[in-house]
Structures are given as structure tokens and as C-alpha cells.
Design an enzyme around this catalytic site. Sequence first.
Site, PDB file in Angstrom:
ATOM      1  N   ASN A   1       0.840  -1.210   0.000  1.00  0.00           N
ATOM      2  CA  ASN A   1       0.000   0.000   0.000  1.00  0.00           C
ATOM      3  C   ASN A   1       0.869   1.253   0.000  1.00  0.00           C
ATOM      4  O   ASN A   1       0.536   2.237  -0.667  1.00  0.00           O
ATOM      5  CB  ASN A   1      -0.950  -0.009   1.205  1.00  0.00           C
ATOM      6  CG  ASN A   1      -2.192  -0.838   0.939  1.00  0.00           C
ATOM      7  OD1 ASN A   1      -3.035  -0.453   0.145  1.00  0.00           O
ATOM      8  ND2 ASN A   1      -2.277  -2.009   1.564  1.00  0.00           N
TER       9      ASN A   1
ATOM     10  N   ARG B   1       4.140   2.066  25.045  1.00  0.00           N
ATOM     11  CA  ARG B   1       3.484   2.427  23.791  1.00  0.00           C
ATOM     12  C   ARG B   1       3.517   3.949  23.598  1.00  0.00           C
ATOM     13  O   ARG B   1       3.778   4.454  22.514  1.00  0.00           O
ATOM     14  CB  ARG B   1       2.027   1.919  23.817  1.00  0.00           C
ATOM     15  CG  ARG B   1       1.355   1.949  22.472  1.00  0.00           C
ATOM     16  CD  ARG B   1       0.303   0.880  22.395  1.00  0.00           C
ATOM     17  NE  ARG B   1      -0.743   1.058  23.390  1.00  0.00           N
ATOM     18  CZ  ARG B   1      -1.873   1.724  23.165  1.00  0.00           C
ATOM     19  NH1 ARG B   1      -2.083   2.285  22.011  1.00  0.00           N
ATOM     20  NH2 ARG B   1      -2.782   1.824  24.104  1.00  0.00           N
TER      21      ARG B   1
ATOM     22  N   ASN C   1      -6.050   5.066   7.878  1.00  0.00           N
ATOM     23  CA  ASN C   1      -5.638   3.660   7.887  1.00  0.00           C
ATOM     24  C   ASN C   1      -6.419   2.920   6.815  1.00  0.00           C
ATOM     25  O   ASN C   1      -7.524   3.321   6.448  1.00  0.00           O
ATOM     26  CB  ASN C   1      -5.961   3.052   9.259  1.00  0.00           C
ATOM     27  CG  ASN C   1      -5.563   1.587   9.353  1.00  0.00           C
ATOM     28  OD1 ASN C   1      -4.492   1.184   8.887  1.00  0.00           O
ATOM     29  ND2 ASN C   1      -6.427   0.767   9.946  1.00  0.00           N
TER      30      ASN C   1
ATOM     31  N   HIS D   1      -7.912  -1.010   6.026  1.00  0.00           N
ATOM     32  CA  HIS D   1      -8.168  -2.297   6.673  1.00  0.00           C
ATOM     33  C   HIS D   1      -8.841  -3.231   5.664  1.00  0.00           C
ATOM     34  O   HIS D   1      -9.767  -2.816   4.960  1.00  0.00           O
ATOM     35  CB  HIS D   1      -9.045  -2.097   7.909  1.00  0.00           C
ATOM     36  CG  HIS D   1      -9.265  -3.371   8.653  1.00  0.00           C
ATOM     37  ND1 HIS D   1      -8.290  -3.947   9.436  1.00  0.00           N
ATOM     38  CD2 HIS D   1     -10.336  -4.208   8.693  1.00  0.00           C
ATOM     39  CE1 HIS D   1      -8.749  -5.084   9.929  1.00  0.00           C
ATOM     40  NE2 HIS D   1      -9.982  -5.272   9.497  1.00  0.00           N
TER      41      HIS D   1
HETATM   42  C1  GAR Z   1      -2.979  -4.886   4.026  1.00  0.00           C
HETATM   43  O1  GAR Z   1      -3.872  -5.873   3.579  1.00  0.00           O
HETATM   44  C2  GAR Z   1      -3.655  -3.967   5.021  1.00  0.00           C
HETATM   45  O2  GAR Z   1      -5.000  -3.700   4.705  1.00  0.00           O
HETATM   46  C3  GAR Z   1      -3.549  -4.773   6.290  1.00  0.00           C
HETATM   47  O3  GAR Z   1      -2.255  -5.327   6.248  1.00  0.00           O
HETATM   48  C4  GAR Z   1      -1.862  -5.509   4.891  1.00  0.00           C
HETATM   49  C5  GAR Z   1      -0.558  -4.824   4.673  1.00  0.00           C
HETATM   50  O4  GAR Z   1      -0.068  -5.066   3.373  1.00  0.00           O
HETATM   51  N1  GAR Z   1      -3.770  -3.961   7.451  1.00  0.00           N
HETATM   52  C6  GAR Z   1      -4.411  -4.371   8.548  1.00  0.00           C
HETATM   53  O5  GAR Z   1      -4.850  -5.498   8.686  1.00  0.00           O
HETATM   54  C7  GAR Z   1      -4.594  -3.296   9.618  1.00  0.00           C
HETATM   55  N2  GAR Z   1      -5.534  -3.691  10.601  1.00  0.00           N
HETATM   56  P1  GAR Z   1       1.034  -4.103   2.746  1.00  0.00           P
HETATM   57  O6  GAR Z   1       2.165  -4.001   3.794  1.00  0.00           O
HETATM   58  O7  GAR Z   1       1.489  -4.821   1.510  1.00  0.00           O
HETATM   59  O8  GAR Z   1       0.406  -2.770   2.468  1.00  0.00           O
END
Ligand code: GAR
Length: 206
Positions: A13, A64, A106, A108
Site C-alpha cells: 500500500n 506504547r 488507515n 483495513h
Molecule cells: C494490508 O492488507 C492492510 O489492509 C492490512 O495489512 C496488509 C498490509 O499489506 N492492514 C491491517 O490489517 C490493519 N488492521 P502491505 O504491507 O502490503 O500494504
Amino acid sequence: MRIGILISGRGSNMVAIVEAVKRGEIPNSEVVVVISDKANAAGIEKAKERGIETLIIPKAKQTREEHDARIVEELKKREVDLVCLAGYMRLLSKVFIDAFPNRIVNIHPSLLPAFPGLEAQKQAVEYGVKISGCTVHFVDEELDHGPIILQRAVEVKQDDTPETLADRILQYEHQLYVEALKLIAENKLEIKGRRVFLRQEFQKNA
Ligand code: GAR
């Protein structure tokens, strides 16, 4: 718009955003830094190859809040005004949210509020839904919860595994994230409570 992107892994992404900015699809924007909490995140190399500054800020032994404050400090130093979480697998604390009010987004891989949290695509396959998808939303202190900007529905096929579904949804994620950032860059959005509206002057029949 000075964009900072946070990743924890592959970074596809992040790459989609960087490439869209380069093509001029997200107007008046620049990706100024990519930050990972994981030293081995594959996305870091991909950002470097594209000439973007990268930082690794591991959580290590900090709380955190301390970890978030470190990241906020680096983002502020670079005058970032929009933070994009792109596969950043940590919940943000109040310290972070308050530093960028309504300026953190974000993506998701489900149609929220269904299947928040980890392995959303596996949750969808196991639940047996016929439609899932992806959501771009503003970030608040709750997990995968803030006001929704855009969603895209994606069919769940009978022979889908979590992996095949994840791959199909991911193609749409890349498009949807860019569409949402374009709306933000053009200042077309207005947030009222949980709801995100297209400003009146941009509505088709205005
Ligand atoms: C993506 O599918 C994103 O939507 C998800 O992690 C993946 C990252 O892929 N995010 C979550 O689940 C957040 N809760 P990427 O590193 O190739 O973008």
C-alpha cells in the site's frame, strides 16, 4: 500535503501511494518519510529504491506512549501533515492521535465494522460471508474504528482461501487508498461525529 507513511511489513500500500503521488494523482503532495517499527520490514527497501527517506523506530523496551512520542517527534520534524498507516500493525495511543487530530488514516482489509483486528480476510472466509472488501478510515484510539472515508466491496468466492481472498482485496486496497488520499489532498472531506461527508460545494447536485 506532506505525507508520512507507517509500515510494519511488505509495504505494497505504501508503494501504491508513493507511485500515485509520483504520477500526480494525489495533488500537491509529497511522501516525505516512511517509518517502520520492524527492522526487517520488506517495505523499507521498496521505499529506499523510490528515493524516500526511511526510518526504523522499534518499540524495544519503551511503553506504547514513549514509542509513539518518538515517531511523532520524527514526523513533526519533517512537518508531516498527514499520516498514512499502511499495514502498520500497532494500535496508536492518545499521544499520537492528539498530535495529528483527524490527520491519520488507515486501510483495513474488510468492510468495517466487520472483522476488525488481525487476519481480517481469514475471519471473513471462516465466518462464511459472501462479500467482504476494504475500508479507508480516519484513525481514533480504538482498533480499526474511526470515521469511514471510503469502502469497496469484494466478492468472496466459494473456493477462496484467506490467501486468495487477501490477494484479491489487496488490488482494491491500492486503488481505494489513493482515491481517499486524493479527496483529502483536495480538501473535499468534512467529518461530523462518526460520519465523513463530501463538502457541499463538491456534491454533484450542489
Ligand atoms: C494490508 O492488507 C492492510 O489492509 C492490512 O495489512 C496488509 C498490509 O499489506 N492492514 C491491517 O490489517 C490493519 N488492521 P502491505 O504491507 O502490503 O500494504
